[in-house]
Design a protein around this motif. Structure first.
Motif, PDB file in Angstrom:
ATOM      1  N   GLN A   1      -0.332   4.374  -2.072  1.00 64.59           N
ATOM      2  CA  GLN A   1      -1.616   5.046  -1.878  1.00 64.59           C
ATOM      3  C   GLN A   1      -1.412   6.451  -1.314  1.00 64.59           C
ATOM      4  O   GLN A   1      -0.434   6.731  -0.635  1.00 64.59           O
ATOM      5  CB  GLN A   1      -2.491   4.265  -0.902  1.00 64.59           C
TER       6      GLN A   1
ATOM      7  N   PHE B   1       0.790  -1.223   0.000  1.00 62.54           N
ATOM      8  CA  PHE B   1       0.000   0.000   0.000  1.00 62.54           C
ATOM      9  C   PHE B   1       0.823   1.275   0.000  1.00 62.54           C
ATOM     10  O   PHE B   1       0.285   2.362   0.147  1.00 62.54           O
ATOM     11  CB  PHE B   1      -0.941   0.020   1.205  1.00 62.54           C
TER      12      PHE B   1
ATOM     13  N   ASN C   1      -8.337  -2.126   2.511  1.00 57.45           N
ATOM     14  CA  ASN C   1      -7.553  -1.423   3.531  1.00 57.45           C
ATOM     15  C   ASN C   1      -7.884  -1.874   4.952  1.00 57.45           C
ATOM     16  O   ASN C   1      -7.294  -1.367   5.903  1.00 57.45           O
ATOM     17  CB  ASN C   1      -7.799   0.080   3.447  1.00 57.45           C
TER      18      ASN C   1
ATOM     19  N   ARG D   1      -4.859  -3.413   6.935  1.00 60.44           N
ATOM     20  CA  ARG D   1      -3.838  -2.368   7.088  1.00 60.44           C
ATOM     21  C   ARG D   1      -4.256  -1.352   8.157  1.00 60.44           C
ATOM     22  O   ARG D   1      -3.468  -0.986   9.021  1.00 60.44           O
ATOM     23  CB  ARG D   1      -3.611  -1.672   5.761  1.00 60.44           C
ATOM     24  N   ASN D   2      -5.496  -0.905   8.122  1.00 60.21           N
ATOM     25  CA  ASN D   2      -5.994   0.031   9.126  1.00 60.21           C
ATOM     26  C   ASN D   2      -6.026  -0.596  10.510  1.00 60.21           C
ATOM     27  O   ASN D   2      -5.748   0.071  11.507  1.00 60.21           O
ATOM     28  CB  ASN D   2      -7.381   0.552   8.744  1.00 60.21           C
TER      29      ASN D   2
ATOM     30  N   THR E   1      -4.914   4.797   6.844  1.00 63.00           N
ATOM     31  CA  THR E   1      -5.558   5.499   5.750  1.00 63.00           C
ATOM     32  C   THR E   1      -6.993   5.767   6.176  1.00 63.00           C
ATOM     33  O   THR E   1      -7.576   4.987   6.928  1.00 63.00           O
ATOM     34  CB  THR E   1      -5.508   4.716   4.425  1.00 63.00           C
TER      35      THR E   1
END
Length: 164
Positions: free
Chosen positions: A17, A14, A117, A120-121, A110
């Motif tokens: 981004q 990512f 996402n 990742r978050n 993000t």
């Protein structure tokens, strides 16, 4: 080891981004920044392999916080914040440095909430909770904003929910 591979894999996946503008970041009282310096000076420092190697060794081998802040200034103000993740990860995981936990959160998070996402978050939120539990001042505001509560979950418990 598995955790590190997951996080590094997500980071690289990512890293292209869009992220929040650097000006949206909470100011850090203890970050070393020469406000009179231009980004070209930081770019020159980034290209100085001897300086980067010396600072890198101080951070990765000794957990030197002054070298960490110097590297942070170089990477952030030369426009290479994502590449700084390597150092924030080491400082957080090996040396339990509260600011590094917060930087991991900031680099990984993000505000685009979708399925791609989600993990990742969640990992970013884990690092935010670690920064909060470590007493890092900027994390207090961010936890309230991100979790919309004054009593967030414990980082270790939150990590378990990520890895179900």
């Amino acid at each position: 080891m598995r955790q590190m591979l997951i996080i590094l894999g997500l980071y690289f996946l990512f890293s292209c981004q869009n992220r929040e503008n650097l000006m949206d970041r909470q100011p850090k009282k203890d970050t070393i920044v020469n406000m009179g310096s231009s980004s070209s000076q930081f770019q020159e420092e980034l290209e100085d392999q001897n300086l980067i190697r010396e600072l890198s060794d101080k951070v990765t081998i000794h957990g030197d916080t002054v070298a960490f802040k110097h590297l942070q200034s170089i990477y952030v103000f030369s426009g290479h914040e994502d590449e700084f993740f390597y150092y924030t990860y080491i400082m957080a995981e090996q040396f339990e440095y509260p600011e590094a936990y917060y930087e991991n959160y900031f680099i990984l998070k993000t505000d685009i909430r979708n399925d791609s996402n989600k993990r990742r978050n969640a990992i970013a939120d884990y690092y935010l909770l670690k920064a909060y539990e470590s007493g890092y001042p900027s994390a207090i505001y961010s936890v309230k904003k991100r979790f919309n509560t004054s009593t967030p979950p414990k980082a270790d418990e939150y990590w378990k929910t990520i890895n179900k």
